[in-house]
Design a protein around this motif. Structure first.
Motif, PDB file in Angstrom:
ATOM      1  N   GLU A 160      -7.882 -12.740   2.972  1.00 32.04           N
ATOM      2  CA  GLU A 160      -7.133 -12.073   1.900  1.00 32.04           C
ATOM      3  C   GLU A 160      -7.961 -12.200   0.626  1.00 32.04           C
ATOM      4  O   GLU A 160      -8.774 -13.121   0.495  1.00 32.04           O
ATOM      5  CB  GLU A 160      -5.748 -12.706   1.704  1.00 32.04           C
ATOM      6  N   ARG A 192      -9.468 -10.076   9.490  1.00 31.84           N
ATOM      7  CA  ARG A 192      -8.577 -10.886  10.328  1.00 31.84           C
ATOM      8  C   ARG A 192      -8.870 -10.546  11.780  1.00 31.84           C
ATOM      9  O   ARG A 192      -8.905  -9.367  12.146  1.00 31.84           O
ATOM     10  CB  ARG A 192      -7.101 -10.588  10.020  1.00 31.84           C
ATOM     11  N   GLU A 194      -7.427  -9.934  14.406  1.00 31.66           N
ATOM     12  CA  GLU A 194      -6.128  -9.572  14.987  1.00 31.66           C
ATOM     13  C   GLU A 194      -6.229  -9.594  16.512  1.00 31.66           C
ATOM     14  O   GLU A 194      -7.204  -9.081  17.076  1.00 31.66           O
ATOM     15  CB  GLU A 194      -5.720  -8.164  14.532  1.00 31.66           C
ATOM     16  N   SER A 204      -6.063  -3.360  11.525  1.00 33.61           N
ATOM     17  CA  SER A 204      -7.506  -3.404  11.779  1.00 33.61           C
ATOM     18  C   SER A 204      -7.999  -4.834  11.655  1.00 33.61           C
ATOM     19  O   SER A 204      -7.285  -5.713  11.170  1.00 33.61           O
ATOM     20  CB  SER A 204      -8.260  -2.552  10.760  1.00 33.61           C
ATOM     21  N   GLN A 209      -7.862  -4.756   0.753  1.00 35.56           N
ATOM     22  CA  GLN A 209      -6.616  -5.068   0.056  1.00 35.56           C
ATOM     23  C   GLN A 209      -6.725  -4.707  -1.423  1.00 35.56           C
ATOM     24  O   GLN A 209      -7.823  -4.676  -1.992  1.00 35.56           O
ATOM     25  CB  GLN A 209      -6.301  -6.566   0.170  1.00 35.56           C
ATOM     26  N   GLU A 211      -4.871  -6.319  -4.536  1.00 36.27           N
ATOM     27  CA  GLU A 211      -3.924  -7.399  -4.832  1.00 36.27           C
ATOM     28  C   GLU A 211      -3.892  -7.729  -6.321  1.00 36.27           C
ATOM     29  O   GLU A 211      -4.916  -7.678  -7.013  1.00 36.27           O
ATOM     30  CB  GLU A 211      -4.303  -8.673  -4.061  1.00 36.27           C
ATOM     31  N   GLU A 276       5.063  -2.125   7.414  1.00 43.92           N
ATOM     32  CA  GLU A 276       4.785  -2.596   6.043  1.00 43.92           C
ATOM     33  C   GLU A 276       3.543  -1.966   5.419  1.00 43.92           C
ATOM     34  O   GLU A 276       2.480  -1.927   6.029  1.00 43.92           O
ATOM     35  CB  GLU A 276       4.604  -4.121   6.105  1.00 43.92           C
ATOM     36  N   LEU A 277       3.706  -1.518   4.167  1.00 38.88           N
ATOM     37  CA  LEU A 277       2.560  -1.055   3.369  1.00 38.88           C
ATOM     38  C   LEU A 277       2.110  -2.136   2.393  1.00 38.88           C
ATOM     39  O   LEU A 277       0.936  -2.252   2.071  1.00 38.88           O
ATOM     40  CB  LEU A 277       2.982   0.133   2.491  1.00 38.88           C
ATOM     41  N   GLU A 320       3.115 -11.815  -6.701  1.00 34.86           N
ATOM     42  CA  GLU A 320       1.977 -11.213  -6.004  1.00 34.86           C
ATOM     43  C   GLU A 320       2.358  -9.879  -5.336  1.00 34.86           C
ATOM     44  O   GLU A 320       2.988  -9.869  -4.285  1.00 34.86           O
ATOM     45  CB  GLU A 320       1.463 -12.161  -4.912  1.00 34.86           C
ATOM     46  N   SER A 322       0.878  -7.293  -3.082  1.00 35.75           N
ATOM     47  CA  SER A 322      -0.309  -7.284  -2.218  1.00 35.75           C
ATOM     48  C   SER A 322      -0.255  -6.065  -1.296  1.00 35.75           C
ATOM     49  O   SER A 322       0.577  -5.983  -0.396  1.00 35.75           O
ATOM     50  CB  SER A 322      -0.316  -8.573  -1.393  1.00 35.75           C
ATOM     51  N   GLY A 324      -2.295  -2.906   1.079  1.00 33.38           N
ATOM     52  CA  GLY A 324      -3.459  -2.593   1.904  1.00 33.38           C
ATOM     53  C   GLY A 324      -3.938  -1.184   1.585  1.00 33.38           C
ATOM     54  O   GLY A 324      -3.154  -0.238   1.655  1.00 33.38           O
TER      55      GLY A 324
HETATM   56  N1  GAP Z   1      -2.144 -12.313  -0.144  1.00 35.58           N
HETATM   57  C1  GAP Z   1      -1.006 -11.924   0.630  1.00 35.58           C
HETATM   58  C2  GAP Z   1      -1.357 -11.214   1.860  1.00 35.58           C
HETATM   59  O1  GAP Z   1      -2.484 -11.088   2.242  1.00 35.58           O
HETATM   60  P1  GAP Z   1      -0.282  -9.902   3.842  1.00 35.58           P
HETATM   61  O2  GAP Z   1       1.123  -9.374   4.010  1.00 35.58           O
HETATM   62  O3  GAP Z   1      -0.846 -10.716   4.931  1.00 35.58           O
HETATM   63  O4  GAP Z   1      -0.255 -10.698   2.464  1.00 35.58           O
HETATM   64  C3  GAP Z   1      -1.015  -7.828   2.471  1.00 35.58           C
HETATM   65  O5  GAP Z   1      -1.249  -8.678   3.561  1.00 35.58           O
HETATM   66  C4  GAP Z   1      -1.276  -6.387   2.864  1.00 35.58           C
HETATM   67  O6  GAP Z   1      -2.573  -6.252   3.457  1.00 35.58           O
HETATM   68  C5  GAP Z   1      -0.307  -5.854   3.918  1.00 35.58           C
HETATM   69  O7  GAP Z   1       0.900  -5.405   3.355  1.00 35.58           O
HETATM   70  C6  GAP Z   1      -1.114  -4.717   4.508  1.00 35.58           C
HETATM   71  O8  GAP Z   1      -0.998  -3.556   3.703  1.00 35.58           O
HETATM   72  C7  GAP Z   1      -2.542  -5.232   4.425  1.00 35.58           C
HETATM   73  N2  GAP Z   1      -2.947  -5.778   5.752  1.00 35.58           N
HETATM   74  C8  GAP Z   1      -2.705  -6.998   6.242  1.00 35.58           C
HETATM   75  N3  GAP Z   1      -3.222  -7.131   7.480  1.00 35.58           N
HETATM   76  C9  GAP Z   1      -3.817  -5.950   7.778  1.00 35.58           C
HETATM   77  C10 GAP Z   1      -4.524  -5.443   8.911  1.00 35.58           C
HETATM   78  N4  GAP Z   1      -4.768  -6.200   9.976  1.00 35.58           N
HETATM   79  N5  GAP Z   1      -4.985  -4.174   8.874  1.00 35.58           N
HETATM   80  C11 GAP Z   1      -4.771  -3.394   7.790  1.00 35.58           C
HETATM   81  N6  GAP Z   1      -4.118  -3.814   6.695  1.00 35.58           N
HETATM   82  C12 GAP Z   1      -3.630  -5.076   6.674  1.00 35.58           C
END
Ligand code: GAP
Length: 455
Positions: A160, A192, A194, A204, A209, A211, A276-277, A320, A322, A324
């Motif tokens: 992040e 990440r 994933e 992905s 991000q 933020e 979630e966006l 925060e 945050s 994507g």
């Molecule tokens: N600092 C807080 C944080 O990172 P999160 O909900 O884990 O919170 C925030 O991530 C945003 O990042 C998510 O709402 C999403 O839009 C984006 N995001 C998180 N993981 C993602 C992924 N694997 N692929 C694309 N976007 C991702």
């Protein structure tokens, strides 16, 4: 979704990463139009949230005025950052292995995932499935910094962007003359590992991000939380996401992290379901306190410009928002996709908000003779300095319009016979299909007003 993925490939919005080698699961490349769209989204966010944010003392719901600054931090950081933030200890998803197909799946998603060996069944349901018990799988990508590949050189690709902001809190306070309440913003890549990347770019392994960490006093944090929760929702609707597909969902107290006082998600109804966006959270003083404890540095805030009675030292609370950038891009792509009937034919039209459209206008000579291409090229060269515009003289005018509709160009500007006599051009609107005449000399100011709101 299939139609959209196919359009993204066909017209150069999004390609699978390293496709000629078979791709890499969870990684995507933006093509010439996709990069413009995503840049426009990031620039709109930066302009609206950071560089040109309104004086909020005049906006409803805001507790007082604030300032906002930006940073751009490194992706590799001291690994202690991730110990302090809790990512080394707890940033994991539950994972199960299948001894039958050797697949690895997120334990909480197996009910929706197809068995790779027998896609008519879900994971765990086929006779050949032999699932292990769930175990924690840390999502951070590990690497080594320097020539030694041992435990002393381990570093992580940041999962992040937020932590880069927290660890620079003191630097920014000392150098920028900001006073609480203020925000620090950052746009950048996050990574990440994933377990099951899916739904096109939605989940992905490498993503971007946008933020903000917004620092305020503990007493004002609830007001600021409400302000950011509403403001971030409105940002998406202002740029064209329809409110009937956009949900602002408050987390139930059971869903909150132990340190959070409030959290809401902006969710969008994608073709694959509501997802979630962006998350907006009141993270209290948890992050700064963690970094104080682990780094030994004092991250208290002290405002020596306050009147004597108000002078105090405290650890600010953090709100925060945050988001994507890739998820926002995908939502704007989904929202834009339309099929309608024009002159008895099905037309695919991407109805992007003009601020976000990758190409702002196409400049088209009606025919390739009588001086029209020269006049059109002159207009193209003038506009090119300020906008991403496209010149096209190939094919029938109707087909050229359709090509622009499919990539979401809001205006087609045609140089025709009348241009040569009265120096006006025809402007065709992508959505209403209305055509009007505008003086050629007025086009730069007219287009600026349409696509940016500035003349
Ligand atoms: N600092 C807080 C944080 O990172 P999160 O909900 O884990 O919170 C925030 O991530 C945003 O990042 C998510 O709402 C999403 O839009 C984006 N995001 C998180 N993981 C993602 C992924 N694997 N692929 C694309 N976007 C991702």
């Amino acid at each position: 979704m299939e139609k959209l993925v196919s359009l993204c490939k066909r017209r150069g919005f999004v390609f699978p990463s390293s496709e000629i080698y078979g791709g890499l699961n969870g990684c995507w490349d933006y093509g010439p139009l996709g990069v413009e769209l995503k840049r426009n989204i990031k620039e709109a966010w930066w302009k609206d949230m950071v560089a040109g944010h309104d004086d909020v003392s005049t906006l409803n719901g805001a507790p007082s005025a604030y300032s906002m600054v930006g940073v751009d931090c490194s992706i590799l950081m001291n690994p202690q950052v991730w110990v302090a933030s809790g990512h080394v200890g707890g940033f994991s998803d539950p994972m199960v292995d299948c001894k039958g197909c050797k697949g690895r799946f997120r334990a909480d998603q197996i009910a929706d995932l197809k068995c790779p060996e027998k896609p008519s069944k879900c994971v765990g349901e086929s006779d050949k499935c032999q699932l292990t018990d769930a175990r924690a799988f840390n999502l951070m990508f590990k690497t080594n910094v320097g020539a030694l590949e041992d435990s002393s050189s381990i570093a992580y690709l940041r999962p992040e962007t937020a932590q880069g902001i927290f660890v620079n809190f003191k630097n920014v306070c000392d150098t920028s003359r900001v006073r609480v309440p203020f925000g620090i913003a950052q746009i950048g890549k996050a990574f990440r590992n994933e377990i099951n990347p899916r739904n096109f770019t939605f989940r992905s392994r490498e993503f971007e991000q946008m933020e903000i960490e917004f620092f305020c006093s503990p007493e004002s944090s609830e007001g600021w939380y409400q302000y950011w929760r509403n403001r971030r929702y409105r940002w998406y609707t202002d740029l064209g996401l329809k409110s009937d597909k956009l949900i602002l969902r408050d987390h139930h107290p059971d869903e909150l992290a132990h340190y959070a006082k409030g959290c809401a998600d902006v969710e969008y109804e994608f073709p694959f379901g509501v997802s979630e966006l962006e998350g907006i959270a009141n993270r209290t003083d948890f992050d700064l306190r963690q970094h104080m404890q682990h780094s030994g540095k004092d991250l208290n805030y002290f405002d020596d410009q306050e009147p004597d009675a108000a002078k105090r030292r405290f650890v600010p609370y953090v709100i925060e928002p945050s988001a994507g950038a890739d998820r926002a891009t995908l939502a704007f792509l989904c929202e834009a996709y339309h099929e309608d009937q024009v002159e008895g034919e099905t037309r695919i039209v991407m109805r992007f908000h003009p601020r976000l459209a990758p190409i702002k206008a196409a400049i088209l000579p009606l025919v390739k003779k009588e001086g029209m291409p020269e006049k059109a090229a002159e207009l193209y060269r003038t506009l090119r300095k300020r906008f991403n515009v496209f010149y096209d003289e190939k094919g029938a005018i109707g087909r050229r319009y359709r090509r622009q509709d499919e990539v979401g160009t809001p205006y087609c500007i045609t140089v025709d016979g009348q241009t040569l006599s009265d120096a006006t051009v025809t402007v065709r609107d992508r959505d209403s299909l209305e055509q009007s005449r505008v003086a050629m000399g007025d086009i730069p100011g007219w287009l600026a007003e349409k696509v940016t709101g500035d003349a």
